[in-house]
Design a protein around this motif. Sequence first.
Motif, PDB file in Angstrom:
ATOM      1  N   SER A 161     -14.548  10.796 -15.702  1.00  0.00           N
ATOM      2  CA  SER A 161     -14.311   9.403 -15.764  1.00  0.00           C
ATOM      3  C   SER A 161     -13.034   9.068 -16.052  1.00  0.00           C
ATOM      4  O   SER A 161     -12.321   7.954 -15.822  1.00  0.00           O
ATOM      5  N   HIS A 162     -12.305   9.856 -16.964  1.00  0.00           N
ATOM      6  CA  HIS A 162     -10.952   9.636 -17.361  1.00  0.00           C
ATOM      7  C   HIS A 162      -9.722   9.880 -16.287  1.00  0.00           C
ATOM      8  O   HIS A 162      -9.070   8.949 -16.025  1.00  0.00           O
ATOM      9  N   LEU A 163      -9.955  10.893 -15.646  1.00  0.00           N
ATOM     10  CA  LEU A 163      -9.299  11.048 -14.270  1.00  0.00           C
ATOM     11  C   LEU A 163      -9.424   9.889 -13.381  1.00  0.00           C
ATOM     12  O   LEU A 163      -8.384   9.436 -12.698  1.00  0.00           O
ATOM     13  N   GLY A 164     -10.625   9.503 -13.046  1.00  0.00           N
ATOM     14  CA  GLY A 164     -10.939   8.372 -12.027  1.00  0.00           C
ATOM     15  C   GLY A 164     -10.142   7.363 -12.515  1.00  0.00           C
ATOM     16  O   GLY A 164      -9.605   6.437 -11.698  1.00  0.00           O
ATOM     17  N   PHE A 165     -10.377   6.914 -14.005  1.00  0.00           N
ATOM     18  CA  PHE A 165      -9.638   5.752 -14.752  1.00  0.00           C
ATOM     19  C   PHE A 165      -8.273   5.778 -14.186  1.00  0.00           C
ATOM     20  O   PHE A 165      -7.821   4.566 -14.008  1.00  0.00           O
ATOM     21  N   ASP A 166      -7.617   7.024 -14.536  1.00  0.00           N
ATOM     22  CA  ASP A 166      -6.230   6.847 -14.476  1.00  0.00           C
ATOM     23  C   ASP A 166      -5.876   6.948 -12.840  1.00  0.00           C
ATOM     24  O   ASP A 166      -4.796   6.219 -12.639  1.00  0.00           O
ATOM     25  N   LEU A 167      -6.480   7.428 -12.163  1.00  0.00           N
ATOM     26  CA  LEU A 167      -6.217   7.574 -10.784  1.00  0.00           C
ATOM     27  C   LEU A 167      -6.164   5.866 -10.172  1.00  0.00           C
ATOM     28  O   LEU A 167      -5.511   5.378  -9.243  1.00  0.00           O
ATOM     29  N   MET A 168      -7.251   5.192 -10.528  1.00  0.00           N
ATOM     30  CA  MET A 168      -7.588   3.750 -10.022  1.00  0.00           C
ATOM     31  C   MET A 168      -6.202   2.935 -10.580  1.00  0.00           C
ATOM     32  O   MET A 168      -5.711   2.290  -9.931  1.00  0.00           O
ATOM     33  N   ARG A 169      -5.852   3.245 -11.770  1.00  0.00           N
ATOM     34  CA  ARG A 169      -4.837   2.484 -12.326  1.00  0.00           C
ATOM     35  C   ARG A 169      -3.518   2.587 -11.563  1.00  0.00           C
ATOM     36  O   ARG A 169      -2.687   1.829 -11.169  1.00  0.00           O
ATOM     37  N   GLY A 170      -3.400   3.959 -11.241  1.00  0.00           N
ATOM     38  CA  GLY A 170      -2.161   4.530 -10.723  1.00  0.00           C
ATOM     39  C   GLY A 170      -1.866   3.957  -9.235  1.00  0.00           C
ATOM     40  O   GLY A 170      -0.991   3.477  -8.941  1.00  0.00           O
ATOM     41  N   LEU A 171      -2.993   3.912  -8.483  1.00  0.00           N
ATOM     42  CA  LEU A 171      -3.026   3.460  -7.136  1.00  0.00           C
ATOM     43  C   LEU A 171      -2.799   1.951  -7.164  1.00  0.00           C
ATOM     44  O   LEU A 171      -2.242   1.097  -6.289  1.00  0.00           O
ATOM     45  N   MET A 172      -3.557   1.035  -8.078  1.00  0.00           N
ATOM     46  CA  MET A 172      -3.470  -0.540  -7.953  1.00  0.00           C
ATOM     47  C   MET A 172      -1.999  -0.731  -8.617  1.00  0.00           C
ATOM     48  O   MET A 172      -1.437  -1.408  -7.866  1.00  0.00           O
ATOM     49  N   VAL A 173      -1.354  -0.040  -9.198  1.00  0.00           N
ATOM     50  CA  VAL A 173      -0.021  -0.259  -9.728  1.00  0.00           C
ATOM     51  C   VAL A 173       0.979   0.068  -8.621  1.00  0.00           C
ATOM     52  O   VAL A 173       1.841  -0.870  -8.152  1.00  0.00           O
ATOM     53  N   SER A 174       0.838   1.113  -7.877  1.00  0.00           N
ATOM     54  CA  SER A 174       1.645   1.806  -7.026  1.00  0.00           C
ATOM     55  C   SER A 174       1.638   0.893  -5.813  1.00  0.00           C
ATOM     56  O   SER A 174       2.759   0.390  -5.215  1.00  0.00           O
ATOM     57  N   GLN A 175       0.476   0.516  -5.383  1.00  0.00           N
ATOM     58  CA  GLN A 175       0.364  -0.092  -4.105  1.00  0.00           C
ATOM     59  C   GLN A 175       0.828  -1.534  -4.303  1.00  0.00           C
ATOM     60  O   GLN A 175       1.289  -2.407  -3.490  1.00  0.00           O
ATOM     61  N   ALA A 176       0.849  -2.237  -5.434  1.00  0.00           N
ATOM     62  CA  ALA A 176       1.427  -3.461  -5.707  1.00  0.00           C
ATOM     63  C   ALA A 176       2.744  -3.726  -5.566  1.00  0.00           C
ATOM     64  O   ALA A 176       3.434  -4.391  -5.021  1.00  0.00           O
ATOM     65  N   PHE A 177       3.593  -2.533  -6.304  1.00  0.00           N
ATOM     66  CA  PHE A 177       4.654  -2.396  -5.942  1.00  0.00           C
ATOM     67  C   PHE A 177       5.314  -2.254  -4.626  1.00  0.00           C
ATOM     68  O   PHE A 177       6.294  -2.634  -4.191  1.00  0.00           O
ATOM     69  N   THR A 178       4.536  -1.176  -3.902  1.00  0.00           N
ATOM     70  CA  THR A 178       5.132  -1.080  -2.514  1.00  0.00           C
ATOM     71  C   THR A 178       4.902  -2.122  -1.739  1.00  0.00           C
ATOM     72  O   THR A 178       5.689  -2.114  -0.809  1.00  0.00           O
ATOM     73  N   GLN A 179       3.912  -2.842  -1.907  1.00  0.00           N
ATOM     74  CA  GLN A 179       3.723  -4.127  -0.732  1.00  0.00           C
ATOM     75  C   GLN A 179       4.641  -5.165  -1.313  1.00  0.00           C
ATOM     76  O   GLN A 179       5.153  -5.713  -0.404  1.00  0.00           O
ATOM     77  N   ALA A 180       4.721  -5.127  -2.431  1.00  0.00           N
ATOM     78  CA  ALA A 180       6.054  -6.431  -2.896  1.00  0.00           C
ATOM     79  C   ALA A 180       7.265  -5.796  -2.104  1.00  0.00           C
ATOM     80  O   ALA A 180       7.914  -6.502  -1.885  1.00  0.00           O
ATOM     81  N   ILE A 181       7.749  -4.666  -2.439  1.00  0.00           N
ATOM     82  CA  ILE A 181       8.972  -4.034  -1.879  1.00  0.00           C
ATOM     83  C   ILE A 181       9.138  -4.419  -0.314  1.00  0.00           C
ATOM     84  O   ILE A 181      10.194  -4.717   0.147  1.00  0.00           O
ATOM     85  N   LYS A 182       7.986  -3.825   0.162  1.00  0.00           N
ATOM     86  CA  LYS A 182       7.879  -3.996   1.759  1.00  0.00           C
ATOM     87  C   LYS A 182       8.008  -5.453   2.287  1.00  0.00           C
ATOM     88  O   LYS A 182       8.597  -5.669   3.204  1.00  0.00           O
ATOM     89  N   TYR A 183       7.464  -6.455   1.502  1.00  0.00           N
ATOM     90  CA  TYR A 183       7.445  -7.794   1.766  1.00  0.00           C
ATOM     91  C   TYR A 183       9.194  -8.209   1.666  1.00  0.00           C
ATOM     92  O   TYR A 183       9.631  -9.074   2.508  1.00  0.00           O
ATOM     93  N   VAL A 184       9.637  -7.654   0.590  1.00  0.00           N
ATOM     94  CA  VAL A 184      11.216  -8.196   0.438  1.00  0.00           C
ATOM     95  C   VAL A 184      12.025  -7.624   1.487  1.00  0.00           C
ATOM     96  O   VAL A 184      13.135  -8.281   1.855  1.00  0.00           O
ATOM     97  N   ALA A 185      11.843  -6.288   1.592  1.00  0.00           N
ATOM     98  CA  ALA A 185      12.773  -5.383   2.646  1.00  0.00           C
ATOM     99  C   ALA A 185      12.495  -5.744   3.945  1.00  0.00           C
ATOM    100  O   ALA A 185      13.714  -5.993   4.707  1.00  0.00           O
ATOM    101  N   ARG A 186      11.312  -5.706   4.409  1.00  0.00           N
ATOM    102  CA  ARG A 186      10.830  -6.012   5.710  1.00  0.00           C
ATOM    103  C   ARG A 186      11.696  -5.236   6.795  1.00  0.00           C
ATOM    104  O   ARG A 186      12.366  -5.680   7.739  1.00  0.00           O
ATOM    105  N   ARG A 187      11.563  -3.944   6.662  1.00  0.00           N
ATOM    106  CA  ARG A 187      12.474  -2.963   7.410  1.00  0.00           C
ATOM    107  C   ARG A 187      11.280  -2.683   8.491  1.00  0.00           C
ATOM    108  O   ARG A 187      10.130  -2.317   8.031  1.00  0.00           O
ATOM    109  N   ASP A 188      11.781  -2.808   9.540  1.00  0.00           N
ATOM    110  CA  ASP A 188      10.934  -2.359  10.873  1.00  0.00           C
ATOM    111  C   ASP A 188      10.628  -0.847  10.897  1.00  0.00           C
ATOM    112  O   ASP A 188      11.527  -0.024  10.603  1.00  0.00           O
ATOM    113  N   ARG A 189       9.406  -0.497  11.374  1.00  0.00           N
ATOM    114  CA  ARG A 189       9.040   0.927  11.669  1.00  0.00           C
ATOM    115  C   ARG A 189       9.864   1.447  12.841  1.00  0.00           C
ATOM    116  O   ARG A 189      10.478   0.515  13.519  1.00  0.00           O
TER     117      ARG A 189
END
Length: 305
Positions: free
Chosen positions: A172-200
């Motif tokens: 439960s501790h490992l899953g707890f940390d992984l869920m937190r990490g993914l929520m934070v990382s993807q929030a920052f990732t999507q925010a930077i994507k929105y600002v940078a808007r670089r084409d694939r």
Amino acid sequence: MRGPRVLIILSAIVIAVGTSTRTADASPDAAPQQHLFQDLFPLPQTSLLEAAPEGAPLSEIAVAQTQPPPEPEHTGFGALARDTVSDFAAFPRRKSTWVILGIGAGAALLVHPLDDDVQRHAPGSNAADNFFKLGKYLGAVYTQAGVAVGLYVIGRFITPAATDAPRTNKLSHLGFDLMRGLMVSQAFTQAIKYVARRDRPTGECCAFPSGHASAAFTTASILERHFGARGAWPTLVGASYVALSRITDNRHFLSDVVFGSALGIATGWTVVGRHGRENYALLPVPVRGGVAITFMYMPRTAAAN
């Protein structure tokens, strides 16, 4: 033959970024010592040099090793929400965050001129496409999140617990940390994507940074803290595999996955940073012509004492 050579070079770049940025974290609770990087890389209270065998060469003790983090008191949904909010607040306050992101940004700028050339040669190989085919699915957020939630549910609601004990254990501790990490990382990732808007490479939006790379390296960095460098090294290889698969799949440029990898590591280390790293530190070592940064390792028995 040029395609395989390009993939070998890409593998070296991504793995180098992953392993180099891992060295930028240290325990925020460590006692200050007098050395060149005391503010950025504080040493633990027990001197690692004293713990090493007398006369041991630096090459033998310059190894990163961690102990399993202590289990948190609570891993319920309330604690998950509170700790995740705390992670967002802690992310910009950690000096190691800016070192890791600085390394990632510098590496991304360094390889940026190669982006177009890499995309002309890396995709299109049947052998590479078949080899990296699974990376698209292994690094997907739904896969990473599914593993995290699964571990959390098994550990908290299925694994038997001792009488009157909280439903907190290693799973439960490992899953707890992984869920937190993914929520934070993807929030920052999507925010930077929105600002940078670089084409694939295909012309769609948005490429920078790679969400697959940030998710995979977030997971890898958290697993490394839970299982130690030796036990979790396959996750670093797996994260590099996922990052490279985004290039061969023509979904990302090299600089996208390089910075995404650094963002994932910075996020993962923010989540696990409060666990501490009491049994190793980084030390500057004078060498001819400059200074080298060295991992100093204290054996587990010494750390326990």
